[in-house]
Write an enzyme that holds these catalytic residues in place. Sequence first.
Site, PDB file in Angstrom:
ATOM      1  N   HIS A 185      13.932  34.718  89.678  1.00 11.14           N
ATOM      2  CA  HIS A 185      13.329  35.026  88.366  1.00 11.14           C
ATOM      3  C   HIS A 185      11.925  35.621  88.490  1.00 11.14           C
ATOM      4  O   HIS A 185      11.424  36.214  87.532  1.00 11.14           O
ATOM      5  CB  HIS A 185      13.220  33.764  87.502  1.00 11.14           C
ATOM      6  CG  HIS A 185      14.529  33.151  87.150  1.00 11.14           C
ATOM      7  ND1 HIS A 185      15.536  33.862  86.541  1.00 11.14           N
ATOM      8  CD2 HIS A 185      15.012  31.885  87.311  1.00 11.14           C
ATOM      9  CE1 HIS A 185      16.588  33.063  86.354  1.00 11.14           C
ATOM     10  NE2 HIS A 185      16.298  31.865  86.825  1.00 11.14           N
TER      11      HIS A 185
HETATM   12  N1  6DK Z   1      14.652  24.194  82.329  1.00  9.81           N
HETATM   13  C1  6DK Z   1      17.332  29.050  88.742  1.00  9.81           C
HETATM   14  O1  6DK Z   1      18.375  28.132  88.899  1.00  9.81           O
HETATM   15  C2  6DK Z   1      16.260  28.527  87.792  1.00  9.81           C
HETATM   16  O2  6DK Z   1      17.904  30.238  88.273  1.00  9.81           O
HETATM   17  C3  6DK Z   1      16.735  28.185  86.402  1.00  9.81           C
HETATM   18  C4  6DK Z   1      15.568  27.989  85.454  1.00  9.81           C
HETATM   19  C5  6DK Z   1      15.981  27.397  84.126  1.00  9.81           C
HETATM   20  C6  6DK Z   1      14.789  27.164  83.263  1.00  9.81           C
HETATM   21  C7  6DK Z   1      15.126  26.552  81.942  1.00  9.81           C
HETATM   22  C8  6DK Z   1      15.606  25.134  82.087  1.00  9.81           C
HETATM   23  C9  6DK Z   1      14.771  22.825  82.489  1.00  9.81           C
HETATM   24  C10 6DK Z   1      15.987  22.157  82.381  1.00  9.81           C
HETATM   25  C11 6DK Z   1      16.046  20.765  82.519  1.00  9.81           C
HETATM   26  C12 6DK Z   1      14.897  20.059  82.778  1.00  9.81           C
HETATM   27  C13 6DK Z   1      13.686  20.722  82.914  1.00  9.81           C
HETATM   28  C14 6DK Z   1      13.627  22.109  82.780  1.00  9.81           C
HETATM   29  F1  6DK Z   1      15.727  30.160  90.006  1.00  9.81           F
HETATM   30  C15 6DK Z   1      16.698  29.293  90.115  1.00  9.81           C
HETATM   31  F2  6DK Z   1      16.234  28.172  90.596  1.00  9.81           F
HETATM   32  F3  6DK Z   1      17.578  29.774  90.943  1.00  9.81           F
HETATM   33  O3  6DK Z   1      16.784  24.878  82.005  1.00  9.81           O
HETATM   34 ZN    ZN Z   2      19.957  29.141  88.413  1.00 10.95          ZN
END
Ligand code: 6DK
Ligand code: ZN
Length: 388
Positions: free
Chosen positions: A159
């Site tokens: 990201h």
């Molecule tokens: N936040 C990824 O897996 C990162 O693509 C994903 C980022 C998601 C951000 C929004 C989100 C949370 C959920 C639960 C608790 C706290 C925060 F970049 C990678 F790591 F690969 O779901």
């Molecule tokens: Zn992811």
Amino acid sequence: EEVMLRSGLPVGSLPTGLCYDERMRFHCEVRPTSDVHPEDPRRIWYIYKELCRAGLVDDPISTRPLAPQTLQRINARKATEEEITMIHTDAHYAFVKSTADMSDDDLVLLEREKDSIYFNDLTFASSILSAGGAIETCLAVAQRKVKNAIAVIRPPGHHAEHNEAMGFCLFNNVSVAARVCQKELGEKCRKIMILDWDVHHGNGIQKAFYEDPNVLYVSIHVHQNGRFYPGGPAGDWDHCGEGPGLGRNINIPWPDQGMGDGDYMWAFQKVVMPIATEFNPDLVIISAGFDAAAGDVLGGCFVSPPCYAQMTHMLMTLADGKIAVCLEGGYNFRSISKSALAVAKTLMGEPPDRLMNTIPTEAAKATVGRVMNIQAQHWRCMFPKPPS
Ligand code: 6DK
Ligand code: ZN
């Protein structure tokens, strides 16, 4: 028929590489709350332990007899400022570096300003090791020092944009590694395919190479009306690249209804493998998040370890088998360990287990059909077959 190296040794006799460094666990929440953050330092430790348990790593913590073949260690090193700034701005590098000297109070305040990212005083250290681990892993594969490799690294990267840390990502590990390989190896590593099976869209990778004809970015992610992280229209199926990079960006955006093995196999058979074969890369890098795995709460999908193995196996037919797997997301310790183990075994030459479910859903067929239609403007293999 066996592929021979210049040394006269068959490629198959080279070991599979493993990059893992304890110090990447230093990045953690400075003030943990009652519920732990999903991007937990233990993620990489659990994967490493699983590889040890299977006898694939020659490590003192290994409790099992060693397998006939083991993984060859690839040392993570710190990525240099020069390497990081091949993708990121000087200001972004300086910003992440500056967090190492901030007070805990300032780090907590900073976290509130940012989108899904936390910092401590060792975030910068872990981040340059994560990027450096990806670099060393991809270089070792591209230079045929190993047959192929897996990098168990964190923090993740896909990201992170040129000037932005977001979505648990500080530096874009895979993008930096791709650029370094191109620069260091020239013609030997000009065309690179990045396959991103993390359940989220790798907006940072897409942006970095959007106008680049030599980097094919293929992402399979959940994305319904831009509602799944990171949101926005960038992950839509009609975002295909621009200028000289037109047709070199492939988005396969699933609806948010829990996709599984049959859907991923359908996407691979109909779009990913035909286009990848036509592109004919010199190196394949997998942005390997395991958050589409069954058991992952953030992803809500059902991909099984044998399906990850099967996808790996299919990608190994490209680039003379030069494939580097770099960890991105994945939050269920058990799911990510089993999935990463299945991928590692496949890299080492073990045939994948049979899939339990190979039937695609109608929703997956519809998505893949839309992607094929739009990509037919850019790829001969996507032309509708003439009636026989
Ligand atoms: N936040 C990824 O897996 C990162 O693509 C994903 C980022 C998601 C951000 C929004 C989100 C949370 C959920 C639960 C608790 C706290 C925060 F970049 C990678 F790591 F690969 O779901
Ligand atoms: Zn992811």
